[in-house]
Design a protein around this motif. Structure first.
Motif, PDB file in Angstrom:
ATOM      1  N   VAL A  26       1.517  -2.902  16.417  1.00  0.00           N
ATOM      2  CA  VAL A  26       2.641  -3.166  15.511  1.00  0.00           C
ATOM      3  C   VAL A  26       3.655  -2.032  15.648  1.00  0.00           C
ATOM      4  O   VAL A  26       4.864  -2.265  15.800  1.00  0.00           O
ATOM      5  N   GLU A  27       3.161  -0.822  15.610  1.00  0.00           N
ATOM      6  CA  GLU A  27       4.009   0.360  15.769  1.00  0.00           C
ATOM      7  C   GLU A  27       4.748   0.317  17.112  1.00  0.00           C
ATOM      8  O   GLU A  27       5.962   0.541  17.185  1.00  0.00           O
ATOM      9  N   LYS A  28       4.027  -0.011  18.164  1.00  0.00           N
ATOM     10  CA  LYS A  28       4.610  -0.064  19.512  1.00  0.00           C
ATOM     11  C   LYS A  28       5.672  -1.166  19.614  1.00  0.00           C
ATOM     12  O   LYS A  28       6.656  -1.023  20.338  1.00  0.00           O
ATOM     13  N   ALA A  29       5.483  -2.272  18.885  1.00  0.00           N
ATOM     14  CA  ALA A  29       6.469  -3.356  18.890  1.00  0.00           C
ATOM     15  C   ALA A  29       7.815  -2.862  18.360  1.00  0.00           C
ATOM     16  O   ALA A  29       8.870  -3.325  18.790  1.00  0.00           O
ATOM     17  N   TYR A  30       7.785  -1.941  17.425  1.00  0.00           N
ATOM     18  CA  TYR A  30       9.021  -1.374  16.883  1.00  0.00           C
ATOM     19  C   TYR A  30       9.596  -0.295  17.794  1.00  0.00           C
ATOM     20  O   TYR A  30      10.811  -0.170  17.926  1.00  0.00           O
ATOM     21  N   GLU A  31       8.746   0.480  18.404  1.00  0.00           N
ATOM     22  CA  GLU A  31       9.218   1.615  19.184  1.00  0.00           C
ATOM     23  C   GLU A  31       9.543   1.258  20.628  1.00  0.00           C
ATOM     24  O   GLU A  31      10.376   1.919  21.245  1.00  0.00           O
ATOM     25  N   VAL A  50     -10.796  -8.786   8.354  1.00  0.00           N
ATOM     26  CA  VAL A  50     -10.155  -8.924   7.039  1.00  0.00           C
ATOM     27  C   VAL A  50      -9.780 -10.395   6.843  1.00  0.00           C
ATOM     28  O   VAL A  50      -8.624 -10.769   7.009  1.00  0.00           O
ATOM     29  N   PRO A  51     -10.750 -11.243   6.492  1.00  0.00           N
ATOM     30  CA  PRO A  51     -10.445 -12.669   6.354  1.00  0.00           C
ATOM     31  C   PRO A  51      -9.616 -13.011   5.107  1.00  0.00           C
ATOM     32  O   PRO A  51      -8.936 -14.035   5.083  1.00  0.00           O
ATOM     33  N   SER A  52      -9.655 -12.156   4.106  1.00  0.00           N
ATOM     34  CA  SER A  52      -8.941 -12.415   2.854  1.00  0.00           C
ATOM     35  C   SER A  52      -7.435 -12.196   3.032  1.00  0.00           C
ATOM     36  O   SER A  52      -6.990 -11.132   3.449  1.00  0.00           O
ATOM     37  N   LYS A  53      -6.649 -13.214   2.691  1.00  0.00           N
ATOM     38  CA  LYS A  53      -5.190 -13.115   2.789  1.00  0.00           C
ATOM     39  C   LYS A  53      -4.657 -12.036   1.848  1.00  0.00           C
ATOM     40  O   LYS A  53      -3.753 -11.287   2.211  1.00  0.00           O
ATOM     41  N   SER A  54      -5.227 -11.937   0.659  1.00  0.00           N
ATOM     42  CA  SER A  54      -4.739 -10.925  -0.288  1.00  0.00           C
ATOM     43  C   SER A  54      -5.035  -9.511   0.202  1.00  0.00           C
ATOM     44  O   SER A  54      -4.203  -8.618   0.071  1.00  0.00           O
ATOM     45  N   ARG A  55      -6.206  -9.313   0.796  1.00  0.00           N
ATOM     46  CA  ARG A  55      -6.540  -7.984   1.344  1.00  0.00           C
ATOM     47  C   ARG A  55      -5.651  -7.674   2.546  1.00  0.00           C
ATOM     48  O   ARG A  55      -5.215  -6.542   2.725  1.00  0.00           O
ATOM     49  N   GLU A  56      -5.380  -8.687   3.371  1.00  0.00           N
ATOM     50  CA  GLU A  56      -4.465  -8.509   4.501  1.00  0.00           C
ATOM     51  C   GLU A  56      -3.101  -8.036   3.995  1.00  0.00           C
ATOM     52  O   GLU A  56      -2.533  -7.085   4.522  1.00  0.00           O
ATOM     53  N   LYS A  57      -2.584  -8.696   2.955  1.00  0.00           N
ATOM     54  CA  LYS A  57      -1.285  -8.312   2.396  1.00  0.00           C
ATOM     55  C   LYS A  57      -1.312  -6.877   1.887  1.00  0.00           C
ATOM     56  O   LYS A  57      -0.341  -6.133   2.059  1.00  0.00           O
ATOM     57  N   GLN A  58      -2.417  -6.490   1.239  1.00  0.00           N
ATOM     58  CA  GLN A  58      -2.531  -5.112   0.739  1.00  0.00           C
ATOM     59  C   GLN A  58      -2.491  -4.108   1.887  1.00  0.00           C
ATOM     60  O   GLN A  58      -1.792  -3.094   1.814  1.00  0.00           O
ATOM     61  N   LEU A  59      -3.251  -4.371   2.940  1.00  0.00           N
ATOM     62  CA  LEU A  59      -3.282  -3.459   4.086  1.00  0.00           C
ATOM     63  C   LEU A  59      -1.934  -3.416   4.794  1.00  0.00           C
ATOM     64  O   LEU A  59      -1.466  -2.336   5.181  1.00  0.00           O
ATOM     65  N   PHE A  60      -1.289  -4.572   4.952  1.00  0.00           N
ATOM     66  CA  PHE A  60       0.031  -4.607   5.578  1.00  0.00           C
ATOM     67  C   PHE A  60       1.029  -3.812   4.744  1.00  0.00           C
ATOM     68  O   PHE A  60       1.856  -3.083   5.289  1.00  0.00           O
ATOM     69  N   GLU A  61       0.953  -3.930   3.420  1.00  0.00           N
ATOM     70  CA  GLU A  61       1.874  -3.191   2.546  1.00  0.00           C
ATOM     71  C   GLU A  61       1.603  -1.696   2.601  1.00  0.00           C
ATOM     72  O   GLU A  61       2.534  -0.888   2.622  1.00  0.00           O
ATOM     73  N   GLU A  62       0.327  -1.303   2.622  1.00  0.00           N
ATOM     74  CA  GLU A  62      -0.025   0.122   2.778  1.00  0.00           C
ATOM     75  C   GLU A  62       0.580   0.682   4.051  1.00  0.00           C
ATOM     76  O   GLU A  62       1.165   1.762   4.057  1.00  0.00           O
ATOM     77  N   PHE A  63       0.432  -0.056   5.143  1.00  0.00           N
ATOM     78  CA  PHE A  63       0.953   0.392   6.426  1.00  0.00           C
ATOM     79  C   PHE A  63       2.480   0.450   6.398  1.00  0.00           C
ATOM     80  O   PHE A  63       3.087   1.391   6.913  1.00  0.00           O
ATOM     81  N   ARG A  64       3.113  -0.540   5.783  1.00  0.00           N
ATOM     82  CA  ARG A  64       4.584  -0.562   5.693  1.00  0.00           C
ATOM     83  C   ARG A  64       5.104   0.620   4.899  1.00  0.00           C
ATOM     84  O   ARG A  64       6.051   1.285   5.297  1.00  0.00           O
ATOM     85  N   ARG A  65       4.461   0.906   3.762  1.00  0.00           N
ATOM     86  CA  ARG A  65       4.893   2.045   2.940  1.00  0.00           C
ATOM     87  C   ARG A  65       4.718   3.361   3.692  1.00  0.00           C
ATOM     88  O   ARG A  65       5.533   4.263   3.574  1.00  0.00           O
ATOM     89  N   SER A  66       3.654   3.462   4.436  1.00  0.00           N
ATOM     90  CA  SER A  66       3.352   4.690   5.162  1.00  0.00           C
ATOM     91  C   SER A  66       4.240   4.881   6.393  1.00  0.00           C
ATOM     92  O   SER A  66       4.705   5.986   6.657  1.00  0.00           O
ATOM     93  N   SER A  67       4.463   3.797   7.138  1.00  0.00           N
ATOM     94  CA  SER A  67       5.139   3.908   8.437  1.00  0.00           C
ATOM     95  C   SER A  67       6.564   3.367   8.459  1.00  0.00           C
ATOM     96  O   SER A  67       7.355   3.743   9.316  1.00  0.00           O
ATOM     97  N   GLY A  68       6.849   2.428   7.564  1.00  0.00           N
ATOM     98  CA  GLY A  68       8.137   1.747   7.606  1.00  0.00           C
ATOM     99  C   GLY A  68       8.127   0.509   8.492  1.00  0.00           C
ATOM    100  O   GLY A  68       9.130  -0.184   8.610  1.00  0.00           O
TER     101      GLY A  68
END
Length: 88
Positions: A26-31, A50-68
């Motif tokens: 994901v990072e490489k796709a941006y860079e 991570v089969p849970s959609k809600s957990r996926e959203k949480q992890l994606f949001e954590e990564f977004r907040r951390s990395s942009g």
């Protein structure tokens, strides 16, 4: 890089490596750019871990907040695109 990847303490070492590899793409796709098939392959592996959609959203949001970087938008573009290479 001054951020960390989201983790779950219940994951095995192999699962951690696979999740980190996904977020690295994901990072490489941006860079730079990534092969669409590689990204979709690692996303499928991520969904096995991570089969849970809600957990996926949480992890994606954590990564977004951390990395942009938005994992959601990268995966969406890869799914909708016919291109062999994805770049954000």
């Amino acid at each position: 890089m001054s951020y960390s990847y989201p983790m779950d303490e219940t994951w095995t070492t192999e699962e951690i490596v696979d999740v980190v590899n996904f977020f690295t793409l994901v990072e490489k796709a941006y860079e730079k750019n990534v092969r669409r098939t590689d990204l979709l392959h690692l996303y499928r592996r991520f969904k096995e871990i991570v089969p849970s959609k809600s957990r996926e959203k949480q992890l994606f949001e954590e990564f977004r907040r951390s990395s942009g970087y938005s994992s959601y938008h990268v995966v969406k573009k890869a799914r909708e695109s016919e291109e062999t290479v994805i770049s954000m």
